[in-house]
Design a protein around this motif. Structure first.
Motif, short mmCIF file in Angstrom:
data_model
loop_
_atom_site.label_atom_id
_atom_site.label_comp_id
_atom_site.label_asym_id
_atom_site.label_seq_id
_atom_site.Cartn_x
_atom_site.Cartn_y
_atom_site.Cartn_z
N GLN A 196 18.04 -19.13 -27.03
CA GLN A 196 16.72 -19.77 -25.96
C GLN A 196 16.05 -19.32 -25.51
OE1 GLN A 196 19.75 -20.35 -22.22
NE2 GLN A 196 20.88 -22.00 -23.30
N LEU A 197 15.91 -17.60 -25.95
CA LEU A 197 14.96 -16.90 -26.00
C LEU A 197 14.06 -16.57 -26.55
CD1 LEU A 197 15.89 -14.29 -22.39
CD2 LEU A 197 14.67 -16.62 -22.01
N GLN A 198 12.88 -17.14 -26.81
CA GLN A 198 11.52 -17.15 -28.19
C GLN A 198 10.90 -16.30 -27.98
OE1 GLN A 198 13.09 -19.15 -30.96
NE2 GLN A 198 14.54 -20.22 -29.63
N ALA A 199 11.52 -14.87 -29.08
CA ALA A 199 9.61 -13.80 -28.97
C ALA A 199 9.50 -13.95 -30.34
CB ALA A 199 10.79 -12.03 -28.68
N SER A 200 8.19 -13.90 -29.97
CA SER A 200 7.43 -14.07 -31.12
C SER A 200 6.06 -13.41 -30.76
CB SER A 200 6.96 -15.30 -31.02
OG SER A 200 6.33 -16.34 -29.65
N GLY A 201 5.17 -13.07 -32.06
CA GLY A 201 4.10 -12.15 -31.76
C GLY A 201 3.73 -11.01 -32.33
N GLY A 202 5.09 -10.30 -32.76
CA GLY A 202 4.89 -9.33 -33.59
C GLY A 202 3.89 -9.07 -35.11
N GLY A 203 3.87 -8.15 -35.52
CA GLY A 203 2.98 -8.07 -36.63
C GLY A 203 2.73 -6.40 -36.91
N LEU A 204 1.73 -6.82 -37.91
CA LEU A 204 1.04 -5.30 -38.63
C LEU A 204 0.14 -5.12 -38.04
CD1 LEU A 204 1.67 -2.43 -40.08
CD2 LEU A 204 0.51 -4.01 -42.10
N VAL A 205 -0.56 -3.85 -37.25
CA VAL A 205 -1.23 -3.44 -36.80
C VAL A 205 -1.67 -2.12 -36.64
CG1 VAL A 205 -0.94 -3.43 -34.27
CG2 VAL A 205 -3.08 -4.00 -34.48
N GLN A 206 -3.06 -1.88 -37.09
CA GLN A 206 -3.60 -0.08 -36.87
C GLN A 206 -3.28 0.30 -35.69
OE1 GLN A 206 -7.57 -0.19 -39.25
NE2 GLN A 206 -6.16 -0.39 -41.04
N ALA A 237 15.71 -23.71 -23.30
CA ALA A 237 16.23 -24.74 -23.20
C ALA A 237 16.48 -24.34 -21.42
CB ALA A 237 17.87 -24.31 -23.52
N ARG A 238 15.89 -23.60 -21.14
CA ARG A 238 16.08 -23.26 -19.13
C ARG A 238 14.78 -23.31 -18.57
NH1 ARG A 238 20.51 -19.90 -16.96
NH2 ARG A 238 21.52 -21.64 -18.14
N THR A 239 14.82 -23.06 -17.77
CA THR A 239 13.04 -22.58 -17.05
C THR A 239 13.72 -21.23 -16.39
OG1 THR A 239 12.93 -22.91 -14.67
CG2 THR A 239 12.70 -24.69 -16.20
N PHE A 240 11.97 -19.98 -16.19
CA PHE A 240 12.27 -18.63 -16.16
C PHE A 240 12.65 -18.32 -14.16
CE2 PHE A 240 12.84 -16.34 -20.05
CZ PHE A 240 11.22 -16.77 -20.70
N THR A 241 13.04 -20.08 -13.09
CA THR A 241 12.70 -20.34 -12.40
C THR A 241 13.95 -19.27 -11.07
OG1 THR A 241 12.06 -22.03 -11.91
CG2 THR A 241 12.91 -21.39 -10.21
N ASP A 242 13.24 -18.28 -10.80
CA ASP A 242 14.55 -17.70 -9.87
C ASP A 242 15.03 -16.25 -10.60
OD1 ASP A 242 15.52 -20.02 -7.98
OD2 ASP A 242 13.73 -18.33 -7.79
N ARG A 243 14.66 -16.14 -12.59
CA ARG A 243 14.67 -15.08 -12.83
C ARG A 243 14.19 -14.18 -13.10
NH1 ARG A 243 19.70 -17.37 -15.12
NH2 ARG A 243 19.81 -15.37 -16.75
N ALA A 244 14.61 -13.26 -13.79
CA ALA A 244 13.74 -11.98 -13.87
C ALA A 244 13.05 -11.60 -15.29
CB ALA A 244 13.66 -10.79 -13.74
#
Length: 124
Positions: free
Chosen positions: A1-11, A24-31
């Motif tokens: 339900q959580l999609q992490a993205s944006g990683g890669g190779l960087v100098q 699948a759900r919002t982050f409302t009331d969550r950390a």
């Protein structure tokens, strides 16, 4: 339900922005928090914030380089990483949890939903 993205190779010295989206759900009331784990090392806290409100928590060693923000319309939390160093190389995970008090935002067991992780590699 959580999609992490944006990683890669960087100098070293470069920047990356990681995204954590709830499918699948919002982050409302969550950390929502970010943790990372390098090979052979323990998982460590990076940054966290409550979805409601503006207060954030950043690992002391990363303050000044990493920030955490949110986009309400996109239901996404971002981790902006600047001035990256080779020691920032790790798999970065996002996680969410409810009813987490501020002092426990850096505790992995406070979170009950975890994303799949995204690899960040910083070359020297």
């Amino acid at each position: 339900q959580l999609q992490a993205s944006g990683g890669g190779l960087v100098q070293a010295g470069g920047s990356l922005r990681l995204s954590c989206a709830a499918s699948a759900r919002t982050f409302t009331d969550r950390a929502v928090g970010w943790f990372r784990q390098a090979p052979g090392r323990e998982r460590e806290f990076v940054a966290s914030r409550w979805w409601n409100g503006s207060r954030t928590k950043i690992a002391d060693s990363l303050k000044g380089r990493f920030t955490i923000s949110r986009d309400i319309a996109k239901n996404t939390v971002y981790l902006q990483m600047n001035t990256l160093k080779p020691e920032d190389t790790a798999v970065y995970y996002c996680a969410s949890g409810s009813r987490i008090i501020y002092s426990n935002l850096d505790v992995a067991s406070s979170y009950n939903y975890w994303g799949q992780g995204t690899q960040v590699t910083v070359s020297s």
